[in-house]
Design a protein around this motif. Sequence first.
Motif, short mmCIF file in Angstrom:
data_model
loop_
_atom_site.label_atom_id
_atom_site.label_comp_id
_atom_site.label_asym_id
_atom_site.label_seq_id
_atom_site.Cartn_x
_atom_site.Cartn_y
_atom_site.Cartn_z
N ALA A 135 0.81 -1.23 0.00
CA ALA A 135 0.00 0.00 0.00
C ALA A 135 0.83 1.27 0.00
CB ALA A 135 -0.93 0.01 1.22
N GLY A 136 2.13 1.14 0.27
CA GLY A 136 2.97 2.34 0.39
C GLY A 136 3.13 3.10 -0.90
N LYS A 137 3.46 4.37 -0.78
CA LYS A 137 3.59 5.25 -1.96
C LYS A 137 4.92 5.05 -2.68
CE LYS A 137 0.58 8.85 -0.08
NZ LYS A 137 0.48 10.26 0.38
N GLY A 138 5.95 4.64 -1.95
CA GLY A 138 7.25 4.45 -2.59
C GLY A 138 7.82 5.74 -3.15
N THR A 139 7.74 6.81 -2.38
CA THR A 139 8.15 8.13 -2.90
C THR A 139 9.63 8.20 -3.26
OG1 THR A 139 8.44 8.85 -0.60
CG2 THR A 139 6.33 9.35 -1.67
N ARG A 140 10.45 7.38 -2.61
CA ARG A 140 11.89 7.44 -2.90
C ARG A 140 12.21 6.93 -4.31
NH1 ARG A 140 14.64 4.28 1.79
NH2 ARG A 140 16.48 4.59 0.46
N MET A 141 11.30 6.20 -4.92
CA MET A 141 11.51 5.74 -6.29
C MET A 141 11.41 6.90 -7.29
SD MET A 141 12.26 2.60 -6.92
CE MET A 141 12.13 0.90 -6.43
N LYS A 142 10.66 7.94 -6.90
CA LYS A 142 10.42 9.07 -7.81
C LYS A 142 9.93 8.56 -9.17
CE LYS A 142 13.57 12.40 -5.68
NZ LYS A 142 13.79 11.66 -4.44
N SER A 143 8.81 7.85 -9.13
CA SER A 143 8.31 7.18 -10.32
C SER A 143 6.79 7.22 -10.37
CB SER A 143 8.79 5.72 -10.34
OG SER A 143 8.24 5.02 -11.43
N ASP A 144 6.23 7.25 -11.58
CA ASP A 144 4.79 7.11 -11.75
C ASP A 144 4.36 5.65 -11.67
OD1 ASP A 144 4.46 9.85 -12.14
OD2 ASP A 144 4.78 9.70 -14.30
N GLN A 179 -4.10 -15.74 -1.41
CA GLN A 179 -3.16 -14.64 -1.35
C GLN A 179 -3.97 -13.35 -1.35
OE1 GLN A 179 0.71 -14.60 -3.42
NE2 GLN A 179 0.04 -16.40 -4.56
N VAL A 180 -3.66 -12.47 -0.42
CA VAL A 180 -4.34 -11.18 -0.32
C VAL A 180 -3.28 -10.08 -0.42
CG1 VAL A 180 -5.83 -9.68 1.03
CG2 VAL A 180 -6.13 -12.16 1.14
N VAL A 181 -3.44 -9.19 -1.37
CA VAL A 181 -2.52 -8.07 -1.53
C VAL A 181 -3.21 -6.81 -1.02
CG1 VAL A 181 -1.15 -6.70 -3.15
CG2 VAL A 181 -1.44 -9.17 -3.53
N VAL A 182 -2.59 -6.16 -0.05
CA VAL A 182 -3.13 -4.93 0.52
C VAL A 182 -2.64 -3.76 -0.32
CG1 VAL A 182 -3.31 -3.49 2.57
CG2 VAL A 182 -3.11 -5.97 2.81
N VAL A 183 -3.58 -3.01 -0.91
CA VAL A 183 -3.23 -1.92 -1.82
C VAL A 183 -3.61 -0.58 -1.20
CG1 VAL A 183 -3.49 -3.38 -3.83
CG2 VAL A 183 -5.44 -2.05 -3.05
N ALA A 208 -2.47 -2.22 8.21
CA ALA A 208 -2.54 -2.79 6.86
C ALA A 208 -2.99 -4.24 6.90
CB ALA A 208 -1.18 -2.67 6.17
N VAL A 209 -2.40 -5.04 7.81
CA VAL A 209 -2.78 -6.45 7.90
C VAL A 209 -4.24 -6.59 8.32
CG1 VAL A 209 -2.30 -8.65 9.05
CG2 VAL A 209 -0.41 -7.15 8.39
N GLN A 210 -4.71 -5.70 9.18
CA GLN A 210 -6.11 -5.76 9.61
C GLN A 210 -7.07 -5.63 8.44
OE1 GLN A 210 -6.10 -2.71 12.78
NE2 GLN A 210 -6.97 -4.30 14.12
N GLN A 211 -6.66 -4.91 7.40
CA GLN A 211 -7.56 -4.71 6.26
C GLN A 211 -7.84 -6.02 5.51
OE1 GLN A 211 -8.75 -1.57 6.54
NE2 GLN A 211 -7.18 -1.64 8.16
N VAL A 254 2.65 -12.99 6.76
CA VAL A 254 2.68 -11.59 6.36
C VAL A 254 3.99 -11.28 5.66
CG1 VAL A 254 2.55 -9.19 7.13
CG2 VAL A 254 1.18 -10.94 8.28
N LEU A 255 3.88 -10.79 4.43
CA LEU A 255 5.03 -10.49 3.58
C LEU A 255 4.92 -9.07 3.07
CD1 LEU A 255 4.74 -13.80 1.53
CD2 LEU A 255 6.40 -13.38 3.35
N TYR A 256 5.99 -8.60 2.43
CA TYR A 256 6.03 -7.23 1.92
C TYR A 256 6.32 -7.25 0.42
CZ TYR A 256 6.11 -5.78 6.78
OH TYR A 256 5.77 -5.60 8.09
N GLY A 257 5.53 -6.51 -0.34
CA GLY A 257 5.69 -6.50 -1.78
C GLY A 257 7.02 -5.96 -2.26
#
Length: 453
Positions: A13-22, A51-55, A84-87, A101-104
């Motif tokens: 679900a994170g924005k990943g702002t450090r990637m500086k990418s669309d 498998q559940v992906v939290v977006v 996030a996991v609660q969702q 629980v894993l991370y994308g």
Amino acid sequence: MSQHDFAAVILAAGKGTRMKSDLHKVLHPIAGRPMLKHLMASVEALGPKKQVVVVGAGRDQVESAVGDAADTCLQEPQLGTGHAVQQAQERLSGFSGDVLVLYGDVPFVRGETMQAMLDRLHEADAPKVVVLGFEPDDALAYGRVIADDAGRIAKMVEFKDASEDERTCRLCNSGLMAARAEDMFALLDRVGNDNAQGEYYLPDIVNIAIADGDICAAVTARDPGEVAGINSRGELAAAEALWQAEQREHWMAEGVTLRAPDTVFFSWDTHLGRDVTVDPNVVFGPGVTVADGAHIKSFSHIEGASVGEKAQVGPYARLRPGAVMAKDSFVGNFVEMKNAHLGEGAKASHLTYLGDAEVGARANIGAGTITCNYDGYFKYRTEIGEGAFIGSNSALIAPVRIGRDAIVAAGSTVSRDVADGDLRMVRGEQIVKPGWADRFHDAMRKKKAAKKG
């Protein structure tokens, strides 16, 4: 395969702002495959029930990439990893197995490591939560997992809160966890957000369970690199380099010769046979299969193609999607193939484009030959029969068929079928004017001299 039912919850679900990418962070490719898909494939190999992906941010991109391979759920607003996991709880309604629980953005966790976490949940001491720890060369400011020799956790502590003695502990928290579904969500209901960020943190479930007198345990990753997160372009490049290095070692161990391993780049699904030789500076895109004994020469780029047994490619060749080379066939320097089949023993030695073509066994394609397959609106096929000889600098205007053992003379533009065994020569009449060039040069030299005078 797991002996117990389990579901994987993947946080993305994170924005990943450090990637500086669309492009969403978890969709950035490693070896031609989104990092999220690398992780999901490893999970799938263990046979999960779900498998559940939290977006969250960029949800449309992630949901499109996930497709039918997993359920998705939305975290909005984003209030920490525990939140996030609660969702995912609603998506797992009625599920009574284990939750992993894993991370994308941590794509290279090995299947064996995930299995070890799940297995640890069902050992005799029945821990409430299993944490994946790792031992980096430099523990830096990672949170510490204080555990005994059996892996039973006494305490989890953030670096800033750790004592000097606790900071000497080398076992660090990766953030990956496993628990039975009922325990996972019951503990998450008790997690508070009394912290500087006002967020609900997943690791807090461990300390809550320990405070209850329950056992929590740690499993240590075999290689710290498998739990490395990717948050920037630099870390993405480092992950690519790590993956490529492992693949080079893998294929050499499988009987492939890499003349200069560091200069060869593989895709996630590249498959090479035994006794394949790969020269320096070769790139394999997705969808490539190379059969036993083939030779891929320097500066070749291959994608979506099949290279047959003992076939030769390059140097400086490009095979695009749909290119198929049969046994003992050969394409040389500056040859491009796309959606074309090169028959057994056939060859196109140099400076040739074969698009939407079927080339029979033992056919010879001369230098500078092109199949003219596109009229600006539609694609058409060219068929070249067994043993045919196409002279240099020929243009074959599709749709067209060149028969078995036929010959197309050099410099021909062929727009009609050529029957088996025929010769087709399409050239303009050659006109010779004796002495004309000499007279032209004399006249022009005189004119130039007069102009200077």
